[in-house]
Design a protein around this motif. Structure first.
Motif, PDB file in Angstrom:
ATOM      1  N   PRO A 194       1.074   4.072  -8.036  1.00 57.87           N
ATOM      2  CA  PRO A 194       0.698   4.214  -6.420  1.00 57.87           C
ATOM      3  C   PRO A 194       1.211   2.893  -5.801  1.00 57.87           C
ATOM      4  CG  PRO A 194      -1.250   4.404  -7.901  1.00 57.87           C
ATOM      5  CD  PRO A 194      -0.001   4.017  -8.865  1.00 57.87           C
ATOM      6  N   GLU A 195       1.076   1.660  -6.090  1.00 64.17           N
ATOM      7  CA  GLU A 195       1.827   0.874  -5.180  1.00 64.17           C
ATOM      8  C   GLU A 195       3.278   0.754  -5.092  1.00 64.17           C
ATOM      9  OE1 GLU A 195      -0.273   0.241  -7.821  1.00 64.17           O
ATOM     10  OE2 GLU A 195      -2.084  -0.557  -6.808  1.00 64.17           O
ATOM     11  N   GLY A 196       3.822   1.215  -5.945  1.00 64.84           N
ATOM     12  CA  GLY A 196       5.520   1.223  -5.870  1.00 64.84           C
ATOM     13  C   GLY A 196       6.250   1.934  -7.053  1.00 64.84           C
ATOM     14  N   GLU A 242      13.974  -1.888  -6.638  1.00 70.81           N
ATOM     15  CA  GLU A 242      12.340  -1.684  -6.719  1.00 70.81           C
ATOM     16  C   GLU A 242      11.896  -1.869  -5.261  1.00 70.81           C
ATOM     17  OE1 GLU A 242      11.020  -5.262  -8.844  1.00 70.81           O
ATOM     18  OE2 GLU A 242      12.734  -5.144 -10.317  1.00 70.81           O
ATOM     19  N   LYS A 243      10.755  -0.889  -5.048  1.00 69.04           N
ATOM     20  CA  LYS A 243      10.162  -0.864  -3.638  1.00 69.04           C
ATOM     21  C   LYS A 243       8.415  -0.671  -3.861  1.00 69.04           C
ATOM     22  CE  LYS A 243      10.277   1.917   0.617  1.00 69.04           C
ATOM     23  NZ  LYS A 243      10.851   3.062   1.163  1.00 69.04           N
ATOM     24  N   PHE A 244       7.877  -1.698  -3.188  1.00 63.74           N
ATOM     25  CA  PHE A 244       6.461  -1.733  -3.433  1.00 63.74           C
ATOM     26  C   PHE A 244       5.842  -1.854  -1.839  1.00 63.74           C
ATOM     27  CE2 PHE A 244       8.032  -3.367  -7.166  1.00 63.74           C
ATOM     28  CZ  PHE A 244       7.122  -2.666  -8.097  1.00 63.74           C
ATOM     29  N   LYS A 245       4.646  -1.026  -1.674  1.00 59.52           N
ATOM     30  CA  LYS A 245       4.236  -0.951  -0.137  1.00 59.52           C
ATOM     31  C   LYS A 245       2.955  -1.650  -0.394  1.00 59.52           C
ATOM     32  CE  LYS A 245       6.575   3.138   1.481  1.00 59.52           C
ATOM     33  NZ  LYS A 245       6.526   4.499   2.195  1.00 59.52           N
ATOM     34  N   ASP A 246       2.646  -2.253   0.829  1.00 57.60           N
ATOM     35  CA  ASP A 246       1.177  -2.834   0.982  1.00 57.60           C
ATOM     36  C   ASP A 246       0.848  -3.673  -0.303  1.00 57.60           C
ATOM     37  OD1 ASP A 246       1.099  -1.920   3.735  1.00 57.60           O
ATOM     38  OD2 ASP A 246       0.501   0.118   2.983  1.00 57.60           O
ATOM     39  N   ILE A 247       1.539  -4.352  -0.569  1.00 53.56           N
ATOM     40  CA  ILE A 247       0.855  -5.279  -1.654  1.00 53.56           C
ATOM     41  C   ILE A 247       0.407  -6.756  -1.253  1.00 53.56           C
ATOM     42  CG2 ILE A 247       2.397  -4.288  -3.369  1.00 53.56           C
ATOM     43  CD1 ILE A 247       4.209  -6.978  -3.053  1.00 53.56           C
ATOM     44  N   ARG A 248       0.079  -7.640  -1.878  1.00 60.77           N
ATOM     45  CA  ARG A 248      -0.664  -8.813  -1.539  1.00 60.77           C
ATOM     46  C   ARG A 248       0.535  -9.800  -1.398  1.00 60.77           C
ATOM     47  NH1 ARG A 248      -4.062 -13.137  -5.075  1.00 60.77           N
ATOM     48  NH2 ARG A 248      -4.198 -14.563  -3.423  1.00 60.77           N
ATOM     49  N   LEU A 249       0.902 -10.262  -0.282  1.00 63.54           N
ATOM     50  CA  LEU A 249       1.759 -11.312   0.142  1.00 63.54           C
ATOM     51  C   LEU A 249       1.945 -12.634  -0.482  1.00 63.54           C
ATOM     52  CD1 LEU A 249       2.111 -10.270   4.031  1.00 63.54           C
ATOM     53  CD2 LEU A 249       3.629  -9.419   1.972  1.00 63.54           C
ATOM     54  N   PRO A 250       2.888 -13.237  -0.688  1.00 58.22           N
ATOM     55  CA  PRO A 250       2.966 -14.866  -1.107  1.00 58.22           C
ATOM     56  C   PRO A 250       2.423 -15.367   0.165  1.00 58.22           C
ATOM     57  CG  PRO A 250       4.962 -13.766  -1.626  1.00 58.22           C
ATOM     58  CD  PRO A 250       4.203 -12.730  -0.835  1.00 58.22           C
ATOM     59  N   LEU A 251       1.804 -16.410  -0.103  1.00 55.42           N
ATOM     60  CA  LEU A 251       1.139 -17.682   0.896  1.00 55.42           C
ATOM     61  C   LEU A 251       2.412 -18.047   1.618  1.00 55.42           C
ATOM     62  CD1 LEU A 251      -1.368 -18.711   1.687  1.00 55.42           C
ATOM     63  CD2 LEU A 251      -0.884 -20.685   0.367  1.00 55.42           C
TER      64      LEU A 251
END
Length: 167
Positions: free
Chosen positions: A83-85, A102-111
């Motif tokens: 579901p995420e990508g 690779e493509k992922f949507k609305d994931i947790r971003l690096p700091l």
């Protein structure tokens, strides 16, 4: 006192006498180390958990389990989706990954990415993100974050790399 010491010695010897050797049968484990270069190229930096899990699935995929697998083919395109990508991986006849998209949507971003947005765009809120990875064997890997930010009804798009450098 003598009875106590003799009692402890007898107890110690009887527990050792009743000890049993127990053998545990382990399940058969197949180790597929073919695509370690892919995982090494991706690095150990921060990556959201769903991304890491799917990338590990791609790296450990056994090409020979495909229904249409034949040794004569040049390349095999295999599509992985959660579901995420999603990841489109291209394997050669030996089962090694030659490239991925690779493509992922609305994931947790690096700091580093989050901090870069806060510093350059104070007061803006991240409304969404897309994480893109391009891997080609023996070449530099490309990791890009496309961010959608908003403030007071205004929308903007920005791109950064994995270290928060704006592109």
């Amino acid at each position: 006192m003598k009875n106590l010491i003799i009692g402890l010695i007898i107890t110690g010897l009887t527990t050792v006498g009743f000890a049993q050797e127990k053998r545990i049968a382990l399940e058969k484990v197949d180790v597929l180390g073919i695509n370690y270069k892919y995982l090494d190229a991706l690095g150990d930096g921060f990556v959201a958990k769903p991304v890491k899990l799917l990338e590990q699935k791609v790296a450990t995929f056994d090409l020979k389990t495909l229904d249409g697998y034949e040794d004569e083919e040049q390349e095999y395109y295999v599509y992985f989706k959660i579901p995420e990508g999603k990841i489109l991986a291209v394997y050669d006849t030996d089962g090694e990954i030659t490239r991925t998209s690779e493509k992922f949507k609305d994931i947790r971003l690096p700091l580093a990415v989050s901090n870069a947005i806060v510093e350059k765009y104070p007061g803006w809120k991240i409304a969404g993100d897309i994480y893109l990875v391009k891997y080609i064997r023996n070449k530099k890997i490309s990791k890009t974050y496309k961010l959608f930010i908003e403030k007071e009804g205004k929308l903007a798009r920005v791109k950064t790399d994995e270290n928060g450098n704006f592109i």
